[in-house]
Design a protein around this motif. Structure first.
Motif, PDB file in Angstrom:
ATOM      1  N   HIS A  35      -6.996  -7.770  -7.793  1.00 49.79           N
ATOM      2  CA  HIS A  35      -5.559  -7.602  -8.176  1.00 49.79           C
ATOM      3  C   HIS A  35      -5.419  -6.180  -9.100  1.00 49.79           C
ATOM      4  CE1 HIS A  35      -5.465 -12.013  -7.635  1.00 49.79           C
ATOM      5  NE2 HIS A  35      -4.355 -11.429  -7.115  1.00 49.79           N
ATOM      6  N   LEU A  36      -6.667  -5.707  -9.561  1.00 51.94           N
ATOM      7  CA  LEU A  36      -6.576  -4.176  -9.926  1.00 51.94           C
ATOM      8  C   LEU A  36      -6.431  -3.217  -8.661  1.00 51.94           C
ATOM      9  CD1 LEU A  36      -9.660  -4.033 -12.514  1.00 51.94           C
ATOM     10  CD2 LEU A  36      -7.153  -3.795 -12.970  1.00 51.94           C
ATOM     11  N   ALA A  37      -6.918  -3.513  -7.587  1.00 53.26           N
ATOM     12  CA  ALA A  37      -6.598  -2.654  -6.520  1.00 53.26           C
ATOM     13  C   ALA A  37      -5.073  -2.717  -6.146  1.00 53.26           C
ATOM     14  CB  ALA A  37      -7.578  -3.029  -5.532  1.00 53.26           C
ATOM     15  N   ARG A  38      -4.728  -3.867  -6.075  1.00 51.26           N
ATOM     16  CA  ARG A  38      -3.250  -4.074  -5.657  1.00 51.26           C
ATOM     17  C   ARG A  38      -2.275  -3.478  -6.779  1.00 51.26           C
ATOM     18  NH1 ARG A  38      -2.228 -10.322  -3.730  1.00 51.26           N
ATOM     19  NH2 ARG A  38      -3.702 -10.036  -1.808  1.00 51.26           N
ATOM     20  N   ALA A  39      -2.588  -3.614  -7.910  1.00 49.18           N
ATOM     21  CA  ALA A  39      -1.915  -2.792  -8.960  1.00 49.18           C
ATOM     22  C   ALA A  39      -1.918  -1.215  -8.726  1.00 49.18           C
ATOM     23  CB  ALA A  39      -2.251  -3.176 -10.139  1.00 49.18           C
ATOM     24  N   MET A  40      -3.135  -0.726  -8.615  1.00 46.78           N
ATOM     25  CA  MET A  40      -3.499   0.779  -8.516  1.00 46.78           C
ATOM     26  C   MET A  40      -2.661   1.381  -7.144  1.00 46.78           C
ATOM     27  SD  MET A  40      -5.026   1.819 -11.028  1.00 46.78           S
ATOM     28  CE  MET A  40      -5.051   3.530 -10.456  1.00 46.78           C
ATOM     29  N   ALA A  41      -2.581   0.463  -6.005  1.00 45.75           N
ATOM     30  CA  ALA A  41      -1.791   0.720  -4.946  1.00 45.75           C
ATOM     31  C   ALA A  41      -0.538   0.999  -5.183  1.00 45.75           C
ATOM     32  CB  ALA A  41      -2.118  -0.247  -3.836  1.00 45.75           C
ATOM     33  N   LEU A  42       0.233  -0.054  -5.967  1.00 41.31           N
ATOM     34  CA  LEU A  42       1.413   0.120  -6.486  1.00 41.31           C
ATOM     35  C   LEU A  42       1.847   1.447  -7.300  1.00 41.31           C
ATOM     36  CD1 LEU A  42       2.160  -3.551  -7.137  1.00 41.31           C
ATOM     37  CD2 LEU A  42       3.169  -2.291  -5.373  1.00 41.31           C
ATOM     38  N   VAL A  43       0.851   1.404  -8.095  1.00 40.48           N
ATOM     39  CA  VAL A  43       1.270   2.752  -9.017  1.00 40.48           C
ATOM     40  C   VAL A  43       1.290   3.921  -8.199  1.00 40.48           C
ATOM     41  CG1 VAL A  43       0.239   4.071 -10.915  1.00 40.48           C
ATOM     42  CG2 VAL A  43       0.371   1.703 -11.086  1.00 40.48           C
ATOM     43  N   GLN A  44       0.198   4.171  -7.334  1.00 38.35           N
ATOM     44  CA  GLN A  44       0.371   5.196  -6.327  1.00 38.35           C
ATOM     45  C   GLN A  44       1.286   5.424  -5.656  1.00 38.35           C
ATOM     46  OE1 GLN A  44      -2.356   7.357  -6.806  1.00 38.35           O
ATOM     47  NE2 GLN A  44      -1.136   8.814  -5.041  1.00 38.35           N
ATOM     48  N   THR A  48       4.081   8.554  -5.489  1.00 38.45           N
ATOM     49  CA  THR A  48       4.404   9.377  -4.567  1.00 38.45           C
ATOM     50  C   THR A  48       5.801   9.284  -4.024  1.00 38.45           C
ATOM     51  OG1 THR A  48       3.596   7.534  -2.903  1.00 38.45           O
ATOM     52  CG2 THR A  48       2.073   9.462  -3.276  1.00 38.45           C
ATOM     53  N   THR A  49       6.474   8.103  -4.226  1.00 38.08           N
ATOM     54  CA  THR A  49       7.916   7.969  -3.933  1.00 38.08           C
ATOM     55  C   THR A  49       8.653   8.877  -4.877  1.00 38.08           C
ATOM     56  OG1 THR A  49       7.426   5.654  -3.254  1.00 38.08           O
ATOM     57  CG2 THR A  49       9.718   6.408  -3.769  1.00 38.08           C
ATOM     58  N   ARG A  50       8.346   8.730  -6.140  1.00 39.46           N
ATOM     59  CA  ARG A  50       9.057   9.665  -7.090  1.00 39.46           C
ATOM     60  C   ARG A  50       8.984  11.050  -7.068  1.00 39.46           C
ATOM     61  NH1 ARG A  50       8.369   6.435 -12.988  1.00 39.46           N
ATOM     62  NH2 ARG A  50       9.669   4.742 -12.647  1.00 39.46           N
ATOM     63  N   SER A  51       7.650  11.332  -6.646  1.00 38.76           N
ATOM     64  CA  SER A  51       7.392  12.931  -6.303  1.00 38.76           C
ATOM     65  C   SER A  51       8.154  13.410  -5.049  1.00 38.76           C
ATOM     66  CB  SER A  51       6.067  13.472  -6.198  1.00 38.76           C
ATOM     67  OG  SER A  51       5.434  12.596  -5.178  1.00 38.76           O
ATOM     68  N   ALA A  52       8.395  12.363  -4.069  1.00 38.11           N
ATOM     69  CA  ALA A  52       9.219  12.889  -3.023  1.00 38.11           C
ATOM     70  C   ALA A  52      10.672  13.130  -3.023  1.00 38.11           C
ATOM     71  CB  ALA A  52       8.739  11.896  -1.629  1.00 38.11           C
ATOM     72  N   THR A  53      11.381  12.327  -4.098  1.00 35.74           N
ATOM     73  CA  THR A  53      12.534  12.274  -4.299  1.00 35.74           C
ATOM     74  C   THR A  53      12.919  13.637  -5.399  1.00 35.74           C
ATOM     75  OG1 THR A  53      12.596  10.739  -6.139  1.00 35.74           O
ATOM     76  CG2 THR A  53      12.556   9.728  -3.851  1.00 35.74           C
ATOM     77  N   ARG A  54      12.191  14.130  -5.842  1.00 36.22           N
ATOM     78  CA  ARG A  54      12.361  15.120  -6.950  1.00 36.22           C
ATOM     79  C   ARG A  54      12.405  16.582  -6.306  1.00 36.22           C
ATOM     80  NH1 ARG A  54       8.842  13.688 -12.257  1.00 36.22           N
ATOM     81  NH2 ARG A  54      10.024  11.665 -12.629  1.00 36.22           N
TER      82      ARG A  54
END
Length: 54
Positions: A35-44, A48-54
């Motif tokens: 579940h830590l790996a899943r959480a880190m994947a969501l954060v990453q 990347t989604t936020r930086s692509a929209t800026r």
């Protein structure tokens, strides 16, 4: 001295708690490695989604 096993605090959709051992039993966020790996994947993904929209 008996050390107790600290379990992951993740709740599944069916309201059952994950039974795996927490990766870090003294951490503020008690999650297993899965579940830590899943959480880190969501954060990453969000980063990347936020930086692509800026």
């Amino acid at each position: 001295m008996s050390d107790r096993i600290v379990r992951c605090r993740y709740l599944r959709r069916n309201e059952q708690q994950c039974t795996a051992e927490a990766a870090d039993p003294v951490a503020e966020l008690l999650l297993c490695t899965k579940h830590l790996a899943r959480a880190m994947a969501l954060v990453q993904e969000r980063r990347t989604t936020r930086s692509a929209t800026r």
